[in-house]
Motif scaffolding. Structure first.
Motif, PDB file in Angstrom:
ATOM      1  N   LYS A   1      38.833  52.416  31.305  1.00 13.27           N
ATOM      2  CA  LYS A   1      38.684  51.427  30.153  1.00 13.27           C
ATOM      3  C   LYS A   1      39.949  50.702  30.069  1.00 13.27           C
ATOM      4  CE  LYS A   1      38.823  52.066  25.119  1.00 13.27           C
ATOM      5  NZ  LYS A   1      38.743  52.940  23.977  1.00 13.27           N
ATOM      6  N   GLY A   2      39.683  49.393  29.777  1.00 12.33           N
ATOM      7  CA  GLY A   2      41.079  48.415  29.588  1.00 12.33           C
ATOM      8  C   GLY A   2      41.205  47.773  31.015  1.00 12.33           C
ATOM      9  N   LEU A   3      42.387  47.299  31.511  1.00  8.21           N
ATOM     10  CA  LEU A   3      42.359  46.612  32.819  1.00  8.21           C
ATOM     11  C   LEU A   3      43.202  47.598  33.751  1.00  8.21           C
ATOM     12  CD1 LEU A   3      43.451  43.117  31.151  1.00  8.21           C
ATOM     13  CD2 LEU A   3      41.295  43.738  32.141  1.00  8.21           C
ATOM     14  N   VAL A   4      42.995  48.789  33.730  1.00 10.57           N
ATOM     15  CA  VAL A   4      43.728  49.630  34.456  1.00 10.57           C
ATOM     16  C   VAL A   4      42.574  49.744  35.796  1.00 10.57           C
ATOM     17  CG1 VAL A   4      44.389  52.130  35.102  1.00 10.57           C
ATOM     18  CG2 VAL A   4      44.794  50.800  32.921  1.00 10.57           C
ATOM     19  N   GLY A   5      43.197  49.652  36.985  1.00 10.51           N
ATOM     20  CA  GLY A   5      42.317  49.731  38.168  1.00 10.51           C
ATOM     21  C   GLY A   5      41.376  48.819  38.483  1.00 10.51           C
ATOM     22  N   CYS A   6      41.708  47.674  38.188  1.00  7.89           N
ATOM     23  CA  CYS A   6      40.945  46.558  38.471  1.00  7.89           C
ATOM     24  C   CYS A   6      41.260  45.983  39.950  1.00  7.89           C
ATOM     25  CB  CYS A   6      41.201  45.359  37.394  1.00  7.89           C
ATOM     26  SG  CYS A   6      41.117  45.766  35.744  1.00  7.89           S
ATOM     27  N   ILE A   7      39.848  45.474  40.508  1.00  8.26           N
ATOM     28  CA  ILE A   7      39.809  44.734  41.776  1.00  8.26           C
ATOM     29  C   ILE A   7      39.309  43.393  41.489  1.00  8.26           C
ATOM     30  CG2 ILE A   7      40.350  46.765  43.289  1.00  8.26           C
ATOM     31  CD1 ILE A   7      37.142  46.489  43.659  1.00  8.26           C
ATOM     32  N   LYS A   8      39.715  42.364  42.462  1.00  3.67           N
ATOM     33  CA  LYS A   8      38.522  41.393  42.454  1.00  3.67           C
ATOM     34  C   LYS A   8      38.864  40.861  44.034  1.00  3.67           C
ATOM     35  CE  LYS A   8      38.411  36.609  40.732  1.00  3.67           C
ATOM     36  NZ  LYS A   8      38.960  35.357  40.058  1.00  3.67           N
ATOM     37  N   ASP A   9      37.538  40.490  44.538  1.00  2.65           N
ATOM     38  CA  ASP A   9      37.446  40.170  46.012  1.00  2.65           C
ATOM     39  C   ASP A   9      38.098  41.220  46.812  1.00  2.65           C
ATOM     40  OD1 ASP A   9      36.130  37.724  45.017  1.00  2.65           O
ATOM     41  OD2 ASP A   9      38.101  36.738  44.975  1.00  2.65           O
ATOM     42  N   ASN A  10      37.761  42.492  46.611  1.00  2.00           N
ATOM     43  CA  ASN A  10      38.400  43.561  47.221  1.00  2.00           C
ATOM     44  C   ASN A  10      39.665  43.781  47.273  1.00  2.00           C
ATOM     45  OD1 ASN A  10      35.730  44.440  47.831  1.00  2.00           O
ATOM     46  ND2 ASN A  10      35.603  43.350  49.657  1.00  2.00           N
TER      47      ASN A  10
ATOM     48  N   GLU B   1      39.207  46.045  22.916  1.00  2.92           N
ATOM     49  CA  GLU B   1      38.044  46.239  23.864  1.00  2.92           C
ATOM     50  C   GLU B   1      37.340  44.732  24.210  1.00  2.92           C
ATOM     51  OE1 GLU B   1      38.260  48.270  21.351  1.00  2.92           O
ATOM     52  OE2 GLU B   1      39.086  49.779  22.142  1.00  2.92           O
ATOM     53  N   LYS B   2      36.964  43.974  23.148  1.00  2.00           N
ATOM     54  CA  LYS B   2      36.326  42.773  23.158  1.00  2.00           C
ATOM     55  C   LYS B   2      37.246  41.826  24.051  1.00  2.00           C
ATOM     56  CE  LYS B   2      33.963  39.035  20.858  1.00  2.00           C
ATOM     57  NZ  LYS B   2      33.367  38.821  19.479  1.00  2.00           N
ATOM     58  N   LEU B   3      38.448  41.971  23.808  1.00  6.45           N
ATOM     59  CA  LEU B   3      39.496  41.155  24.506  1.00  6.45           C
ATOM     60  C   LEU B   3      39.430  41.439  25.937  1.00  6.45           C
ATOM     61  CD1 LEU B   3      42.329  40.914  21.907  1.00  6.45           C
ATOM     62  CD2 LEU B   3      40.824  39.103  22.340  1.00  6.45           C
ATOM     63  N   ASP B   4      39.497  42.663  26.177  1.00  5.68           N
ATOM     64  CA  ASP B   4      39.604  43.258  27.586  1.00  5.68           C
ATOM     65  C   ASP B   4      38.200  42.750  28.260  1.00  5.68           C
ATOM     66  OD1 ASP B   4      42.299  44.250  27.862  1.00  5.68           O
ATOM     67  OD2 ASP B   4      41.572  46.352  27.441  1.00  5.68           O
ATOM     68  N   SER B   5      37.269  42.904  27.566  1.00  4.92           N
ATOM     69  CA  SER B   5      35.819  42.621  28.288  1.00  4.92           C
ATOM     70  C   SER B   5      35.743  41.193  28.461  1.00  4.92           C
ATOM     71  CB  SER B   5      34.875  43.038  27.264  1.00  4.92           C
ATOM     72  OG  SER B   5      33.658  42.749  27.737  1.00  4.92           O
ATOM     73  N   TRP B   6      36.271  40.409  27.651  1.00  6.53           N
ATOM     74  CA  TRP B   6      36.196  38.953  27.972  1.00  6.53           C
ATOM     75  C   TRP B   6      36.972  38.447  28.996  1.00  6.53           C
ATOM     76  CZ3 TRP B   6      39.505  34.901  28.357  1.00  6.53           C
ATOM     77  CH2 TRP B   6      38.870  33.365  28.132  1.00  6.53           C
ATOM     78  N   ILE B   7      38.472  38.967  29.228  1.00  6.64           N
ATOM     79  CA  ILE B   7      39.036  38.789  30.449  1.00  6.64           C
ATOM     80  C   ILE B   7      38.522  39.081  31.881  1.00  6.64           C
ATOM     81  CG2 ILE B   7      41.178  39.470  31.928  1.00  6.64           C
ATOM     82  CD1 ILE B   7      42.506  39.199  28.944  1.00  6.64           C
ATOM     83  N   LYS B   8      37.729  40.561  31.764  1.00  7.47           N
ATOM     84  CA  LYS B   8      37.193  40.936  32.919  1.00  7.47           C
ATOM     85  C   LYS B   8      35.893  40.042  33.462  1.00  7.47           C
ATOM     86  CE  LYS B   8      37.791  45.519  31.789  1.00  7.47           C
ATOM     87  NZ  LYS B   8      36.962  47.009  31.478  1.00  7.47           N
ATOM     88  N   ASN B   9      35.007  39.619  32.215  1.00  4.01           N
ATOM     89  CA  ASN B   9      33.978  38.653  32.728  1.00  4.01           C
ATOM     90  C   ASN B   9      34.586  37.404  32.899  1.00  4.01           C
ATOM     91  OD1 ASN B   9      32.100  40.837  32.069  1.00  4.01           O
ATOM     92  ND2 ASN B   9      31.931  40.125  29.779  1.00  4.01           N
ATOM     93  N   GLU B  10      35.272  36.716  32.250  1.00  2.81           N
ATOM     94  CA  GLU B  10      35.816  35.431  32.588  1.00  2.81           C
ATOM     95  C   GLU B  10      36.460  35.262  34.105  1.00  2.81           C
ATOM     96  OE1 GLU B  10      36.556  31.497  31.418  1.00  2.81           O
ATOM     97  OE2 GLU B  10      35.384  32.887  30.347  1.00  2.81           O
ATOM     98  N   TYR B  11      37.058  36.499  34.572  1.00  6.59           N
ATOM     99  CA  TYR B  11      38.034  36.109  35.716  1.00  6.59           C
ATOM    100  C   TYR B  11      37.186  36.978  36.905  1.00  6.59           C
ATOM    101  CZ  TYR B  11      41.242  33.503  33.393  1.00  6.59           C
ATOM    102  OH  TYR B  11      41.861  32.612  32.424  1.00  6.59           O
ATOM    103  N   GLY B  12      36.251  37.583  36.394  1.00 10.17           N
ATOM    104  CA  GLY B  12      35.333  38.314  37.681  1.00 10.17           C
ATOM    105  C   GLY B  12      36.188  39.811  38.170  1.00 10.17           C
ATOM    106  N   LEU B  13      36.807  40.339  37.192  1.00  9.52           N
ATOM    107  CA  LEU B  13      37.228  41.624  37.474  1.00  9.52           C
ATOM    108  C   LEU B  13      36.409  42.669  37.363  1.00  9.52           C
ATOM    109  CD1 LEU B  13      40.773  41.002  35.544  1.00  9.52           C
ATOM    110  CD2 LEU B  13      40.257  40.562  37.815  1.00  9.52           C
ATOM    111  N   GLN B  14      36.435  43.714  38.428  1.00  9.34           N
ATOM    112  CA  GLN B  14      35.645  45.171  38.338  1.00  9.34           C
ATOM    113  C   GLN B  14      36.600  46.138  37.975  1.00  9.34           C
ATOM    114  OE1 GLN B  14      33.405  44.958  41.870  1.00  9.34           O
ATOM    115  NE2 GLN B  14      32.028  43.249  41.136  1.00  9.34           N
ATOM    116  N   CYS B  15      36.841  46.777  37.021  1.00  7.98           N
ATOM    117  CA  CYS B  15      37.511  47.761  36.647  1.00  7.98           C
ATOM    118  C   CYS B  15      36.829  49.082  36.520  1.00  7.98           C
ATOM    119  CB  CYS B  15      38.483  47.434  35.218  1.00  7.98           C
ATOM    120  SG  CYS B  15      39.054  45.660  35.256  1.00  7.98           S
ATOM    121  N   ASN B  16      37.741  50.256  37.068  1.00  9.08           N
ATOM    122  CA  ASN B  16      37.292  51.431  36.959  1.00  9.08           C
ATOM    123  C   ASN B  16      37.387  52.295  35.521  1.00  9.08           C
ATOM    124  OD1 ASN B  16      36.163  51.094  39.498  1.00  9.08           O
ATOM    125  ND2 ASN B  16      38.315  51.847  40.367  1.00  9.08           N
TER     126      ASN B  16
END
Length: 114
Positions: A51-60, A34-49
């Motif tokens: 848990k994990g990296l499923v259903g992510c968007i960036k810049d729409n 979870e911490k690894l996923d959270s780090w990637i989301k924050n570092e790369y500006g991903l918004q995910c709906n």
């Protein structure tokens, strides 16, 4: 027994104990998935709906991902490939050890760890 032999045996015992303690600390401080996923989301500006990296968007733009997590116990390596709608691809490689996450580049060290 010579006193030199006693020092050698004492050194070997101390060394083994220190290695065991180091491995225990590494195992206890290894970042969670979870911490690894959270780090990637924050570092790369991903918004995910989800848990994990499923259903992510960036810049729409929707992102399709594939990932490989290797949790060895004393460290965790995580490789994520993000495929954007415009055919742009990004590969993220991170190493988690001692509670810290490091960006990695593809190379000899990454191949050894994976």
């Amino acid at each position: 027994m010579k006193s030199n032999d006693k020092y050698k045996i004492s050194f070997i015992k101390t060394f083994v104990i220190m290695v065991i303690l180091l491995l225990i600390v590494m195992n206890l401080t290894r970042p969670s998935n979870e911490k690894l996923d959270s780090w990637i989301k924050n570092e790369y500006g991903l918004q995910c709906n989800y848990k994990g990296l499923v259903g992510c968007i960036k810049d729409n733009k929707k992102i399709i991902h594939s990932s490989q997590l290797r949790n060895i116990g004393i460290f965790a390596s995580y490789e994520v490939e993000l495929d954007y709608e415009n055919d742009k691809k990004t590969t993220i490689r991170i190493l988690g050890v001692f509670g810290t996450i490091y960006k990695m580049k593809d190379g000899v060290l990454w191949e050894i760890l994976n």
